[in-house]
Design a protein around this motif. Structure first.
Motif, PDB file in Angstrom:
ATOM      1  N   LEU A 204     -11.123   5.158   4.016  1.00  0.00           N
ATOM      2  CA  LEU A 204     -12.362   4.410   4.208  1.00  0.00           C
ATOM      3  C   LEU A 204     -12.507   3.229   3.248  1.00  0.00           C
ATOM      4  N   LEU A 205     -11.902   3.328   2.045  1.00  0.00           N
ATOM      5  CA  LEU A 205     -12.200   2.344   1.001  1.00  0.00           C
ATOM      6  C   LEU A 205     -11.005   1.608   0.405  1.00  0.00           C
ATOM      7  N   ASN A 206      -9.797   1.848   0.873  1.00  0.00           N
ATOM      8  CA  ASN A 206      -8.660   1.085   0.343  1.00  0.00           C
ATOM      9  C   ASN A 206      -8.652  -0.316   0.933  1.00  0.00           C
ATOM     10  N   ASP A 207      -8.269  -1.294   0.101  1.00  0.00           N
ATOM     11  CA  ASP A 207      -8.149  -2.660   0.598  1.00  0.00           C
ATOM     12  C   ASP A 207      -6.728  -2.912   1.093  1.00  0.00           C
ATOM     13  N   SER A 208      -6.412  -4.142   1.432  1.00  0.00           N
ATOM     14  CA  SER A 208      -5.098  -4.473   1.993  1.00  0.00           C
ATOM     15  C   SER A 208      -3.962  -4.260   0.987  1.00  0.00           C
ATOM     16  N   ASN A 209      -4.287  -4.232  -0.306  1.00  0.00           N
ATOM     17  CA  ASN A 209      -3.285  -3.960  -1.346  1.00  0.00           C
ATOM     18  C   ASN A 209      -3.212  -2.476  -1.687  1.00  0.00           C
ATOM     19  N   ASN A 210      -3.925  -1.665  -0.918  1.00  0.00           N
ATOM     20  CA  ASN A 210      -3.983  -0.220  -1.128  1.00  0.00           C
ATOM     21  C   ASN A 210      -4.707   0.151  -2.420  1.00  0.00           C
ATOM     22  N   ASP A 211      -5.595  -0.721  -2.891  1.00  0.00           N
ATOM     23  CA  ASP A 211      -6.434  -0.446  -4.063  1.00  0.00           C
ATOM     24  C   ASP A 211      -7.758   0.136  -3.588  1.00  0.00           C
ATOM     25  N   LEU A 212      -8.229   1.133  -4.290  1.00  0.00           N
ATOM     26  CA  LEU A 212      -9.476   1.793  -3.937  1.00  0.00           C
ATOM     27  C   LEU A 212     -10.660   0.948  -4.396  1.00  0.00           C
ATOM     28  N   LYS A 213     -11.550   0.622  -3.478  1.00  0.00           N
ATOM     29  CA  LYS A 213     -12.693  -0.241  -3.790  1.00  0.00           C
ATOM     30  C   LYS A 213     -13.881   0.607  -4.276  1.00  0.00           C
TER      31      LYS A 213
END
Length: 124
Positions: A18-27
């Motif tokens: 639900l919350l990972n961005d395109s770089n696979n970082d958790l927002k």
């Protein structure tokens, strides 16, 4: 105060989806999200910490209260994330609803919850 909130969230595959961005970082951000963070994301802050001690011993545990604010462009996103947080913390914490809102200027939904949990004291 460093809490286990981020760590617990980062261990959930559902929250990552639900919350990972395109770089696979958790927002998920403490206190303030970086400017121009894409929605949806979470920001959280520690509201209070109550320390538990044993007689003649070091502190052993903290009861932590964390306010969690979820922001998204779609109402269904904030509610999905809130439901997943509740599911993730259900066996280890008390989750309370606090606020549901819509910002007419930013055109963003906000859902706020409070999570109460116990964590071990780490002096390292």
């Amino acid at each position: 105060m460093i809490t286990d909130f981020y760590y617990i969230c980062s261990q959930s595959n559902e929250i990552q989806l639900l919350l990972n961005d395109s770089n696979n970082d958790l927002k998920i951000f403490p206190i303030l999200a970086p400017q121009n963070t894409e929605y949806p994301y979470i920001k959280y802050q520690t509201i209070s910490v109550t320390t538990y001690s044993l007689i003649n011993a070091d502190d052993v545990a903290d009861q932590v209260r964390v306010q969690v604010d979820i922001f998204a462009k779609k109402h269904s996103d904030v509610t999905s994330i809130a439901k997943q947080l509740r599911k993730t913390f259900k066996d280890i914490a008390k989750v309370e609803f606090r606020l549901e809102d819509f910002d007419n200027t930013a055109l963003v939904y906000r859902y706020a919850i409070e999570i109460h949990f116990i964590q071990a004291v780490d002096f390292t």
